[in-house]
Motif scaffolding. Structure first.
Motif, PDB file in Angstrom:
ATOM      1  N   PHE A 101      -2.576 -16.980  52.140  1.00 37.42           N
ATOM      2  CA  PHE A 101      -3.780 -17.197  52.786  1.00 37.42           C
ATOM      3  C   PHE A 101      -4.993 -16.101  52.223  1.00 37.42           C
ATOM      4  N   LYS A 102      -4.606 -14.946  52.440  1.00 41.02           N
ATOM      5  CA  LYS A 102      -5.444 -13.683  52.078  1.00 41.02           C
ATOM      6  C   LYS A 102      -5.497 -13.154  50.978  1.00 41.02           C
ATOM      7  N   LEU A 103      -4.200 -13.053  50.271  1.00 41.15           N
ATOM      8  CA  LEU A 103      -4.004 -12.244  48.959  1.00 41.15           C
ATOM      9  C   LEU A 103      -3.981 -13.156  47.888  1.00 41.15           C
ATOM     10  N   GLY A 104      -3.835 -14.212  47.829  1.00 45.52           N
ATOM     11  CA  GLY A 104      -3.405 -15.104  46.668  1.00 45.52           C
ATOM     12  C   GLY A 104      -2.159 -15.250  46.440  1.00 45.52           C
ATOM     13  N   ARG A 105      -1.546 -15.984  45.695  1.00 46.62           N
ATOM     14  CA  ARG A 105      -0.401 -16.481  45.516  1.00 46.62           C
ATOM     15  C   ARG A 105       0.568 -15.274  44.641  1.00 46.62           C
TER      16      ARG A 105
END
Length: 359
Positions: A174-178
């Motif tokens: 949600f915050k850092l990317g997959r």
């Protein structure tokens, strides 16, 4: 999976049990016999193991049926001595969807444990160690409740390929990317795996097996996500091979062997005027030679059912399909005509080049 017994289907999903599962049941029976248990007690112990793995199947169905809500199918659920594996076609890249799919499995075990907790009479005192050492009619359901709680706690470990690792990855995404989230979750998983192996040497060798399973599961997940990121935004046209050798349906096995020996191809596309008719592998050729079919047209021994890609398809989808099917190659079409071929080696080379360009 090879050497697996098909137990049937549930909601269209094949339920398989690997042959090594029989070894687990045999080990349980031998252990009970060495304890001096009678036949009914041995069968009760085996029945308990089967009940545990029924809970494991329900756990995996929780994942599979939740994934189905998001258009992701599950080919099979395979039972192994160390647990169950649901073969989802893919994991969603949407963190919310992955979170719900990952949580669905342990949620099933929570429900099972809650039902058993409600229907069983409360224990009058804290059980002694002997309570957990042997299965009896009196403790059967209590131990099944305990196992479901353990399954929830074990799967909560934040390490791939356990559910906790996928939950952690989804929350971080949600915050850092997959990609970054996967890297963090995989690194944590590998550190936990090393810890399991270390502890296993001193206390329980089974932890060594779990540690190895977790370590390589985390490594594999991290690599796949990195590769998919390198392929993002690229089409099959960019990763396909345009220099390749084809065969005509009238060519003989001898003709195909000549091309096999004089070139680097191990698999061939059978085509006529740009229309793909089938594929031919080296193993099929060798089998034809053994059967003395040197003059037989390749159209008689080829595989006629061929999956194809279009030049405009996503390269990441071709990569996932090749990883899943283990097919040696796929034809690539443009306007219905053969335009190229694609295989895992060529995509891996494309990934290698993209990795070098981004550094």
């Amino acid at each position: 999976m090879k050497w697996s017994l098909n137990l049937g289907r549930v909601a269209g999903i094949k339920i398989l049990v690997h042959w090594t599962f029989v070894l687990l049941l045999g080990w349980v029976a031998i252990t009970e016999a060495q304890r001096g248990s009678d036949i009914p007690t041995i069968f009760l112990a085996i029945g308990f193991i089967l009940s545990v793995f029924l809970c494991v199947v329900l756990h995996e169905l929780g994942h599979a049926l939740t994934a189905k809500r998001y258009g992701i199918n599950t080919k099979m659920i395979t039972l192994l001595p160390i647990g169950g594996v649901a073969s989802l076609e893919r994991m969603p890249e949407d963190p919310k969807q992955e979170l719900l799919i990952a949580v669905a499995g342990p949620a099933v075990n929570v429900v099972i444990a809650a039902i058993l907790w409600l229907v069983l009479p409360p224990l009058q005192e804290v059980p002694a160690d002997e309570f957990f050492m042997r299965i009896t009619p009196a403790n059967f359901l209590y131990l099944l409740l305990f196992v479901n709680v353990v399954l929830v706690l074990f799967n909560a470990i934040p390490a791939f390929p356990m559910d906790g690792g996928r939950v952690l990855r989804a929350l971080l995404s949600f915050k850092l990317g997959r990609v970054r989230a996967t890297q963090i979750a995989a690194n944590l998983g590998q550190m936990l795996a090393i810890f399991f192996v270390f502890v296993g040497f001193f206390y329980n060798p089974f932890l060594i097996l779990i540690g190895i399973f977790v370590f390589f599961g985390a490594f594999s997940e991290n690599m796949i996500v990195k590769h998919l990121e390198f392929l993002r935004g690229h089409s099959v046209r960019e990763g396909m091979m345009t220099n390749y050798v084809t065969l005509n349906p009238a060519d003989t096995v001898r003709d195909a062997l000549d091309k096999l020996l004089t070139g680097s191809e191990h698999e061939f596309i059978i085509e006529e005027e740009g229309q793909v008719l089938g594929t031919l592998t080296r193993s099929q050729l060798i089998q034809a030679v053994k059967q003395e079919q040197m003059s037989t047209p390749v159209s008689k021994i080829m595989s006629g059912e061929v999956k194809t890609f279009n030049v405009q398809d996503k390269l990441s989808e071709a990569y996932s399909e090749l990883q899943k099917s283990k097919a040696p190659l796929y034809p690539v079409l443009e306007n219905g005509q053969l335009a190229g071929v694609i295989n895992s080696d060529n995509i891996n080379e494309f990934i290698l080049i993209q990795s070098a360009l981004q550094h």
